[in-house]
Design a protein around this motif. Structure first.
Motif, PDB file in Angstrom:
ATOM      1  N   VAL A  28       0.823  -1.221   0.000  1.00 48.26           N
ATOM      2  CA  VAL A  28       0.000   0.000   0.000  1.00 48.26           C
ATOM      3  C   VAL A  28       0.853   1.265   0.000  1.00 48.26           C
ATOM      4  CG1 VAL A  28      -1.968  -1.105   1.145  1.00 48.26           C
ATOM      5  CG2 VAL A  28      -0.310   0.143   2.511  1.00 48.26           C
ATOM      6  N   TYR A  29       2.118   1.152   0.387  1.00 47.71           N
ATOM      7  CA  TYR A  29       2.995   2.319   0.456  1.00 47.71           C
ATOM      8  C   TYR A  29       3.854   2.500  -0.800  1.00 47.71           C
ATOM      9  CZ  TYR A  29       1.765   1.526   5.326  1.00 47.71           C
ATOM     10  OH  TYR A  29       1.077   1.306   6.494  1.00 47.71           O
ATOM     11  N   LEU A  30       3.873   1.500  -1.680  1.00 42.99           N
ATOM     12  CA  LEU A  30       4.795   1.542  -2.820  1.00 42.99           C
ATOM     13  C   LEU A  30       4.485   2.671  -3.798  1.00 42.99           C
ATOM     14  CD1 LEU A  30       5.451  -2.232  -3.585  1.00 42.99           C
ATOM     15  CD2 LEU A  30       6.975  -0.584  -2.489  1.00 42.99           C
ATOM     16  N   ASN A  31       3.220   3.008  -3.996  1.00 37.86           N
ATOM     17  CA  ASN A  31       2.868   4.101  -4.899  1.00 37.86           C
ATOM     18  C   ASN A  31       3.472   5.424  -4.392  1.00 37.86           C
ATOM     19  OD1 ASN A  31       1.222   4.770  -7.343  1.00 37.86           O
ATOM     20  ND2 ASN A  31       0.275   6.194  -5.905  1.00 37.86           N
ATOM     21  N   ILE A  32       3.408   5.637  -3.090  1.00 35.44           N
ATOM     22  CA  ILE A  32       3.965   6.854  -2.483  1.00 35.44           C
ATOM     23  C   ILE A  32       5.487   6.847  -2.577  1.00 35.44           C
ATOM     24  CG2 ILE A  32       4.288   8.050  -0.271  1.00 35.44           C
ATOM     25  CD1 ILE A  32       1.331   7.064   0.297  1.00 35.44           C
ATOM     26  N   VAL A  33       6.094   5.692  -2.341  1.00 33.83           N
ATOM     27  CA  VAL A  33       7.552   5.585  -2.438  1.00 33.83           C
ATOM     28  C   VAL A  33       8.005   5.937  -3.861  1.00 33.83           C
ATOM     29  CG1 VAL A  33       9.522   4.011  -2.301  1.00 33.83           C
ATOM     30  CG2 VAL A  33       7.747   3.910  -0.561  1.00 33.83           C
ATOM     31  N   CYS A  60      -0.544   1.564 -11.732  1.00 33.16           N
ATOM     32  CA  CYS A  60      -0.964   0.154 -11.685  1.00 33.16           C
ATOM     33  C   CYS A  60       0.229  -0.673 -11.192  1.00 33.16           C
ATOM     34  CB  CYS A  60      -1.458  -0.311 -13.049  1.00 33.16           C
ATOM     35  SG  CYS A  60      -0.152  -0.544 -14.270  1.00 33.16           S
ATOM     36  N   ASN A  61      -0.017  -1.926 -10.856  1.00 35.07           N
ATOM     37  CA  ASN A  61       1.029  -2.793 -10.288  1.00 35.07           C
ATOM     38  C   ASN A  61       2.258  -2.875 -11.187  1.00 35.07           C
ATOM     39  OD1 ASN A  61      -1.013  -3.158  -8.484  1.00 35.07           O
ATOM     40  ND2 ASN A  61      -1.148  -5.369  -8.700  1.00 35.07           N
ATOM     41  N   ASP A  62       2.028  -3.020 -12.504  1.00 36.88           N
ATOM     42  CA  ASP A  62       3.145  -3.150 -13.432  1.00 36.88           C
ATOM     43  C   ASP A  62       3.954  -1.853 -13.515  1.00 36.88           C
ATOM     44  OD1 ASP A  62       4.615  -4.786 -15.327  1.00 36.88           O
ATOM     45  OD2 ASP A  62       3.890  -3.383 -16.850  1.00 36.88           O
ATOM     46  N   GLU A  63       3.268  -0.706 -13.468  1.00 37.98           N
ATOM     47  CA  GLU A  63       3.972   0.593 -13.502  1.00 37.98           C
ATOM     48  C   GLU A  63       4.823   0.771 -12.246  1.00 37.98           C
ATOM     49  OE1 GLU A  63       1.040   3.557 -16.006  1.00 37.98           O
ATOM     50  OE2 GLU A  63       0.396   2.915 -14.007  1.00 37.98           O
ATOM     51  N   TYR A  65       6.150  -1.629 -10.503  1.00 42.42           N
ATOM     52  CA  TYR A  65       7.290  -2.531 -10.700  1.00 42.42           C
ATOM     53  C   TYR A  65       8.335  -1.889 -11.616  1.00 42.42           C
ATOM     54  CZ  TYR A  65      10.040  -6.614 -11.919  1.00 42.42           C
ATOM     55  OH  TYR A  65      11.084  -7.471 -12.108  1.00 42.42           O
ATOM     56  N   GLN A  66       7.876  -1.366 -12.770  1.00 42.54           N
ATOM     57  CA  GLN A  66       8.797  -0.771 -13.750  1.00 42.54           C
ATOM     58  C   GLN A  66       9.547   0.435 -13.175  1.00 42.54           C
ATOM     59  OE1 GLN A  66       9.668  -2.262 -16.463  1.00 42.54           O
ATOM     60  NE2 GLN A  66       8.113  -3.826 -16.141  1.00 42.54           N
ATOM     61  N   GLN A  67       8.874   1.226 -12.359  1.00 41.60           N
ATOM     62  CA  GLN A  67       9.531   2.379 -11.724  1.00 41.60           C
ATOM     63  C   GLN A  67      10.561   1.920 -10.687  1.00 41.60           C
ATOM     64  OE1 GLN A  67       9.309   5.719 -12.250  1.00 41.60           O
ATOM     65  NE2 GLN A  67       7.932   5.427 -13.978  1.00 41.60           N
ATOM     66  N   LEU A  68      10.166   0.947  -9.868  1.00 40.11           N
ATOM     67  CA  LEU A  68      11.047   0.518  -8.779  1.00 40.11           C
ATOM     68  C   LEU A  68      12.292  -0.209  -9.270  1.00 40.11           C
ATOM     69  CD1 LEU A  68       8.483  -0.644  -6.067  1.00 40.11           C
ATOM     70  CD2 LEU A  68       9.905   1.403  -6.055  1.00 40.11           C
ATOM     71  N   ILE A  69      12.186  -0.903 -10.397  1.00 45.09           N
ATOM     72  CA  ILE A  69      13.343  -1.649 -10.908  1.00 45.09           C
ATOM     73  C   ILE A  69      14.492  -0.692 -11.264  1.00 45.09           C
ATOM     74  CG2 ILE A  69      12.770  -1.772 -13.390  1.00 45.09           C
ATOM     75  CD1 ILE A  69      13.680  -4.911 -11.625  1.00 45.09           C
ATOM     76  N   GLN A  70      14.169   0.575 -11.539  1.00 46.97           N
ATOM     77  CA  GLN A  70      15.199   1.580 -11.830  1.00 46.97           C
ATOM     78  C   GLN A  70      16.029   1.900 -10.581  1.00 46.97           C
ATOM     79  OE1 GLN A  70      13.625   5.100 -13.869  1.00 46.97           O
ATOM     80  NE2 GLN A  70      11.821   3.873 -14.386  1.00 46.97           N
ATOM     81  N   TYR A  71      15.393   1.819  -9.425  1.00 43.99           N
ATOM     82  CA  TYR A  71      16.055   2.178  -8.166  1.00 43.99           C
ATOM     83  C   TYR A  71      16.563   0.954  -7.403  1.00 43.99           C
ATOM     84  CZ  TYR A  71      13.828   6.593  -9.238  1.00 43.99           C
ATOM     85  OH  TYR A  71      13.429   7.735  -9.874  1.00 43.99           O
ATOM     86  N   CYS A  72      15.972  -0.190  -7.685  1.00 44.26           N
ATOM     87  CA  CYS A  72      16.386  -1.455  -7.067  1.00 44.26           C
ATOM     88  C   CYS A  72      16.679  -2.439  -8.204  1.00 44.26           C
ATOM     89  CB  CYS A  72      15.284  -2.016  -6.172  1.00 44.26           C
ATOM     90  SG  CYS A  72      14.820  -0.956  -4.816  1.00 44.26           S
ATOM     91  N   PRO A  73      17.829  -2.272  -8.889  1.00 38.31           N
ATOM     92  CA  PRO A  73      18.108  -3.086 -10.076  1.00 38.31           C
ATOM     93  C   PRO A  73      18.165  -4.597  -9.809  1.00 38.31           C
ATOM     94  CG  PRO A  73      20.004  -1.714  -9.510  1.00 38.31           C
ATOM     95  CD  PRO A  73      18.897  -1.308  -8.612  1.00 38.31           C
TER      96      PRO A  73
END
Length: 199
Positions: A28-33, A60-63, A65-73
């Motif tokens: 629930v916090y990932l969108n804010i992060v 959305c869930n996939d977006e 994921y795609q954003q976070l993979i840039q910061y957590c390779p």
């Protein structure tokens, strides 16, 4: 493996499954992060104040994921490791239920079945939590590297939770960074401000 919401922490017993609504799924916090990562990750001009519109659409869930993979390779490896760890923990809990000397055989079987029934749920919660803390550490790294003095967010529980997590990550750095969380009102809006004291 994917990122998706499952729900609050389950309390599993031989008599059933209950949920602790005070222990929300970190998803629930990932969108804010992601919003904070996007708002803080840019070039800075000395003494300029930057603002970011937090009222943008939910990703959305996939977006996410795609954003976070840039910061957590290494997110895929992290998720796989967490999947392995939680599977071991679940097997251990099933074994403990089987060896329980207080419960009747019927109750042992019920407990084992309840644990097995929640296996996917427990796994997803654990993966979400590990990704959340990876993203929080990436946020803390941005704050540290860019010498950010403060972050102001709307005073909602979800934003406050994320700021509190950033505080924890900054405190556990090799050279701990002190912060202070303040809540104040401005223009009839309640805001939370994370001040970085020794960055």
């Amino acid at each position: 493996m994917e990122l998706k919401y499952v729900g609050p922490k389950p309390i599993i017993s031989h008599s059933g499954i209950d949920f602790d609504n005070n222990k929300e799924d970190k998803f629930v916090y990932l969108n804010i992060v992601v919003q904070l990562l996007k708002s803080l990750n840019h070039e800075y001009i000395k003494d300029k104040v930057y603002t970011y519109n937090t009222e943008s659409d939910r990703l959305c869930n996939d977006e996410i994921y795609q954003q976070l993979i840039q910061y957590c390779p290494h997110m895929q490896q992290l998720m796989a490791k967490e999947n392995h760890n939680i599977q071991e923990e679940i097997e251990h809990n099933i074994q403990r239920a089987h060896e329980n000397e207080i419960l009747s055989n019927e109750d042992k079987e019920a407990l084992e079945n309840n644990i097995k029934m929640m296996q996917e749920y427990l796994t997803q919660r654990s993966i979400n939590k590990s990704v959340y803390y990876c993203a929080i550490d990436a946020l803390a790294e941005l704050v540290k590297e860019d010498h950010i003095d403060y972050i102001i967010v709307p005073m909602f529980q979800t934003f406050a939770h994320v700021l509190h997590s950033i505080q924890g990550s900054l405190k556990k750095q090799k050279l701990p960074i002190d912060t202070k969380l303040e809540i104040y009102q401005e223009d009839n809006k309640l805001l939370a401000k994370l001040k970085v004291i020794n960055n």
